[in-house]
Design an enzyme around this catalytic site. Structure first.
Site, PDB file in Angstrom:
ATOM      1  N   LYS A 129     -14.266   8.818  -3.519  1.00  0.00           N
ATOM      2  CA  LYS A 129     -15.703   9.467  -2.339  1.00  0.00           C
ATOM      3  C   LYS A 129     -16.298  10.469  -2.956  1.00  0.00           C
ATOM      4  CE  LYS A 129     -13.972   6.051   0.873  1.00  0.00           C
ATOM      5  NZ  LYS A 129     -12.980   5.571   2.094  1.00  0.00           N
TER       6      LYS A 129
ATOM      7  N   LYS B  97      -8.604  14.195   5.137  1.00  0.00           N
ATOM      8  CA  LYS B  97      -7.432  12.971   5.023  1.00  0.00           C
ATOM      9  C   LYS B  97      -6.522  12.897   6.093  1.00  0.00           C
ATOM     10  CE  LYS B  97      -6.426  14.046   0.408  1.00  0.00           C
ATOM     11  NZ  LYS B  97      -6.093  13.447  -0.505  1.00  0.00           N
ATOM     12  N   ARG B  98      -5.826  12.270   6.399  1.00  0.00           N
ATOM     13  CA  ARG B  98      -5.085  12.098   7.243  1.00  0.00           C
ATOM     14  C   ARG B  98      -3.757  13.869   6.861  1.00  0.00           C
ATOM     15  NH1 ARG B  98      -4.589   8.300  11.759  1.00  0.00           N
ATOM     16  NH2 ARG B  98      -2.643   9.240  11.804  1.00  0.00           N
TER      17      ARG B  98
ATOM     18  N   THR C 223      -8.340   7.140  -1.961  1.00  0.00           N
ATOM     19  CA  THR C 223     -10.341   6.947  -1.693  1.00  0.00           C
ATOM     20  C   THR C 223     -10.557   7.704  -1.306  1.00  0.00           C
ATOM     21  OG1 THR C 223      -9.583   5.289   0.672  1.00  0.00           O
ATOM     22  CG2 THR C 223      -9.327   3.930  -1.794  1.00  0.00           C
TER      23      THR C 223
ATOM     24  N   LYS D 127       0.687  14.941   1.403  1.00  0.00           N
ATOM     25  CA  LYS D 127      -0.436  14.909   1.092  1.00  0.00           C
ATOM     26  C   LYS D 127      -0.665  16.349   0.542  1.00  0.00           C
ATOM     27  CE  LYS D 127      -2.261  11.198   3.098  1.00  0.00           C
ATOM     28  NZ  LYS D 127      -2.858   9.894   2.477  1.00  0.00           N
TER      29      LYS D 127
ATOM     30  N   HIS E 221       0.804  -1.746  -0.319  1.00  0.00           N
ATOM     31  CA  HIS E 221       0.168   0.159   0.184  1.00  0.00           C
ATOM     32  C   HIS E 221       1.063   1.020  -0.235  1.00  0.00           C
ATOM     33  CE1 HIS E 221      -3.697  -1.153   1.091  1.00  0.00           C
ATOM     34  NE2 HIS E 221      -3.238  -2.210   1.561  1.00  0.00           N
TER      35      HIS E 221
END
Ligand code: 73E
Length: 838
Positions: free
Chosen positions: A676, A564-565, A672, A570, A373
């Site tokens: 969504k 998100k985290r 992911t 990110k 992952h």
């Protein structure tokens, strides 16, 4: 149980209070459970009592499916997927079970006739946050899809007493609070103490010769821990299948309590009990990083050993010879967290079940499959040999032997390449010695997959390149997906109903059918309805934000959301640079024509990740200034919504206009959340990273806001020597943004507060924010332009949804079934019982 001649739920003639689905029966059952389970009557019942009563009412109605499923799988000894994962981020069960049983509307009516509001009761559920983020949620989506596709499956994991911490924000900083999710009891699980198993830890090994004169090894452990399974039913959507999520709790074996072993030493016995129970006490709150802690390795062997022993029990109970373990089970490893399964399965087969090495190795490889992952180097798990030896002495011996055979194989394929041997060895010997878990997983599995096309390609070219050259046939891609049941039907009923009114509801099981929506993009009435629904959902979020944060938000502004985290890769701080850019433009020219925006953030930072926490503080500090600056005149708002969770995500995704997917290319394995958001009609601004690439390919480049360096460009720039200061000095707006932060404008004049973050950007900028800054700003300016053309935006939104069919987790699971698992569906007949409503 009475028979139901026509198998139609709505025509049920005779029903009882544990199965009936009529509104009257549901009401009766609900009050019955309130009285007999909760011990309350309406006058003194709390909201939680009502929630529990309803949960038991629904649980009663799924038990027949659960039991029938188990009976049929057992009778047929069906081939079964074991999904091994250290995390399952299930989200609240009640609403999902109502959707999957197809009884949402009846139940809503029943509770409303009792003067209660279903949404209110759903809110009560304390969600099991047994995961950090994408990886754990993916496991949950896959369980939903396997049940929906009628694939026999067991999810195996840990029943952490404390899941992911609750997040509070105090003075702009994240504060962690323990998550006591079991506080009020868990109506969805059933403990199965009769299937307890024992796991050995520590101690030493001894060689001996058995009665056939064979060399054998005995492991004398220092400690033994008991694992007790707790089962939760996983319903398929409108099928009769109810699979099982089996989570293990650690307990001390009885002998530790008062036995001769500890005679007289009461406190010592209790101490030992506490040490055992620690194993399932708390979820490690790090996403995408590995800390190398002893307790973490103990958690891994604990749930892996419990699960493999449980599978062996099932094999024996179903009269399958152990030599056919791999025909009965295929075991999917969710990242390397369960990779110790390679050594543990070998140990169980050889030491405990007398099998020879070669046969055990063949069964192990045929049974196991590994999903990678992450490409982040800090997330690749390695365990110091010293730690490994002290906790798992027998496993270390087995790993050495696997390594010996494996390196022989490498030598045969690549003679004379000693550098390759060093790189591929299961043991890293460059400094302190480590066991490399990804290498163990690759060698011990018959399949190795990445989670998006780009990610799999990068694995093959880079992180697992040697393994790709050694075993090209093992590699395959399985692009992630999400379940439309939870992330559309349950979370976005308004859009669900509009879509189904136009194209029917087949899309809920066959997401590709959303394509039919394309026929309506030029229908003004439909576009109008689409827009009004988005607007109504945004109004709901406005009310929530007002209540939570006391900030008033303009519902007509662009809802620009990054949820998100928190992680530097990110790049939530790149988003912050954009906000400050717009703010600076307003300060320079207060009458500037700007498309109003609301920037919404949600997400947790790992408690020990200082920089991620500083980014949260920065966003909250920007919010304080921007939201209260009269020059801004409400054109910009910044909102940090605390305590991101599945429940929270369900509320937020449907309200988004713009989804931020702005990681540095080559870092996000898939993502992911990106799926969504798009499924709920948000447009994406994103880099060519992870599954963004495939989303853009599906929805069309003209319906996607792409920007920034590609992965090869990132590598090339870094190879040339990247100098962030050059960008700072040559880009006027960028410099103004950085200078404004440095000046203390967002920190009450404190010029030191954000200095570590600014220093990191100016002198290292590992994630290339400065290199991507201008492209991001230009792309955002384009977003603002396009948003002004409401018809165009709506059209793009509809086309995004219409073209998201590929990203259903049903598609992912079908691909796993075909390419890796070699497994077929097993439909469950309920016979004389209640059939699912189709
Ligand atoms: O890109 C995501 C991916 O969508 C990736 O970062 C995440 O997995 C998602 C599902 O495939 C992920 N989480 C972890 N590694 N990759 C991880 C690592 C250690 C502990 C907990 C989670």
């Amino acid at each position: 149980m009475q028979t139901v001649p026509n198998h139609q739920v709505e025509n049920l003639q005779i029903e009882d209070d544990r199965t009936g689905l009529s509104v009257e029966c549901l009401k009766r059952a609900f009050l019955d459970n309130l009285f007999y389970v909760q011990g309350k009557f309406p006058k003194i019942a709390t909201k939680n009592d009502y929630y529990m009563a309803l949960a038991y009412t629904v649980r009663d109605r799924l038990l027949q499916r659960w039991i029938n499923t188990a009976v049929i799988y057992t009778e047929r000894a069906s081939r079964t997927v074991s999904y091994l994962s250290a995390e399952f981020l299930m989200g609240p069960h009640l609403g999902n079970n109502l959707v999957n049983l197809g009884i949402y509307d009846q139940v809503k009516q029943a509770v409303s006739e009792l003067g209660l509001d279903l949404e209110d009761l759903l809110e009560q559920e304390e969600e099991p946050g047994l995961g950090n983020g994408g990886l754990g949620r993916l496991a949950a989506c896959y369980l939903d899809s396997m049940a929906t596709l009628e694939i026999p499956s067991l999810g195996y994991g840990i029943r952490y007493e404390f899941g992911i911490f609750d997040q509070d924000i105090r003075d702009g900083w994240q504060v962690e609070i323990t998550d006591k999710w079991l506080h009020c009891g868990n109506p969805w699980e059933i403990a199965r103490p009769e299937w307890e198993v024992y796991v050995k830890l520590g101690g030493h090994t001894e060689a001996y010769t058995d009665e056939h004169g064979r060399y054998r090894v005995r492991w004398i452990p220092y400690q033994v821990v008991k694992g007790v399974p707790h089962d939760t039913p996983i319903l398929g959507y409108k099928t009769n299948t109810a699979n099982t999520l089996r989570l293990w709790t650690a307990e001390a074996p009885e002998s530790f309590d008062f036995g001769a072993f500890n005679s007289g030493d009461y406190l010592g016995a209790v101490q030992a009990k506490m040490v055992s129970e620690n194993l399932s006490k708390v979820l490690y709150p790090n996403d995408d990083s590995s800390q190398g802690k002893r307790l973490r390795l103990a958690q891994q062997i604990f749930f892996v050993s419990c699960s493999l022993q449980d599978m062996i029990r099932i094999v024996f109970r179903q009269n399958v010879p152990l030599e056919k373990f791999h025909e009965k089970f295929v075991v999917q490893l969710n990242d390397t967290h369960p990779a110790i399964a390679v050594a543990e399965l070998m140990r169980l087969l050889i030491d405990e079940h007398d099998m020879g090495w070669d046969q055990a190795w063949s069964i192990t490889q045929k049974s196991l499959a590994y999903t990678n992952h992450t490409l982040l180097p800090e997330a690749l798990e390695r365990w110091p040999i010293s730690l490994f030896r002290s906790l798992l002495p027998r496993h270390l011996e087995i790993i050495y032997e696997i390594n010996y055979h494996f390196l022989e194989e490498v030598k045969a394929k690549f003679p004379g390449d000693s550098d390759r041997l060093r790189r591929m060895s299961l043991i890293d010997e460059s400094g302190e010695k480590y066991v490399r878990m990804a290498h163990l997983a690759c060698v011990g599995s018959h399949s190795i997959n990445g989670v998006a096309a780009l990610h799999t390609k990068l694995l093959q070219q880079d992180v697992l390149r040697d393994f790709y050259q050694m075993y090209p046939e093992k590699f395959n891609n399985k692009t992630n997906g999400v379940t439309p049941r939870r992330f559309m039907v349950l979370s976005n009923p308004r859009l669900t109903n509009l879509i189904s009114s136009k194209i029917g509801d087949s899309w809920i099981k066959h997401l590709k059918d959303l394509k039919k929506l394309e026929a309506f993009v030029d229908d003004p009435e439909f576009c109008h309805q689409w827009r009004s629904i988005k607007s109504a959902i945004k109004h709901d979020l406005v009310a929530y934000i007002q209540k939570q944060n006391g900030i008033s938000v303009n519902p007509d502004s662009i809802f620009d959301i990054q949820a998100k985290r928190f992680h530097e890769y990110k790049r939530q701080h790149l988003n912050a640079l954009h906000i400050i850019t717009l703010y600076n433009r307003i300060k320079a020219n207060p009458d500037i024509d700007i498309t109003p925006r609301t920037f919404i953030f949600g997400g947790k930072a790992a408690p020990g990740y200082y920089m991620a926490k500083l980014i949260i503080k920065l966003l909250n500090s920007i919010a304080d200034v921007v939201n209260n600056d009269p020059d801004v005149r409400d054109r910009l708002k910044v909102v940090f919504l605390k305590d991101y969770s599945v429940k929270f995500a369900q509320r937020v995704y449907p309200a988004a206009d713009l989804s931020e997917q702005i990681s540095m290319a080559g870092k996000e394995a898939s993502g992911t959340g990106n799926m969504k958001f798009a499924l709920n009609g948000a447009l994406t601004i994103g880099t060519l990273d992870g599954a963004n690439v495939e989303i853009r390919d599906e929805v069309g480049a003209e319906n996607f806001f792409i920007f920034g360096l590609t992965a090869p460009e990132v590598y090339a720039l870094k190879a040339r020597g990247y100098r962030p200061l050059d960008y700072y000095h040559s880009n006027r707006e960028l410099k103004a943004v950085i200078d404004r932060i440095a000046s203390g404008h967002f920190s009450h004049g404190d010029t030191q507060l954000f200095k570590p973050l600014l220093d990191s950007l100016l002198h290292r900028d590992e994630y290339l924010l400065f290199a991507d800054y201008q492209a991001y700003i230009d792309c955002q300016d384009n977003v603002s332009q396009v948003y002004r053309d409401r018809d165009r935006w709506t059209r793009m939104s509809i086309l995004n949804v219409a073209r998201m069919g590929k990203f259903s987790s049903d598609r992912s699971i079908r691909d796993y079934c075909q390419d890796i698992w070699n497994i077929q569906s097993v439909p469950i007949e309920l016979g004389e019982c209640i059939q699912a409503k189709e």
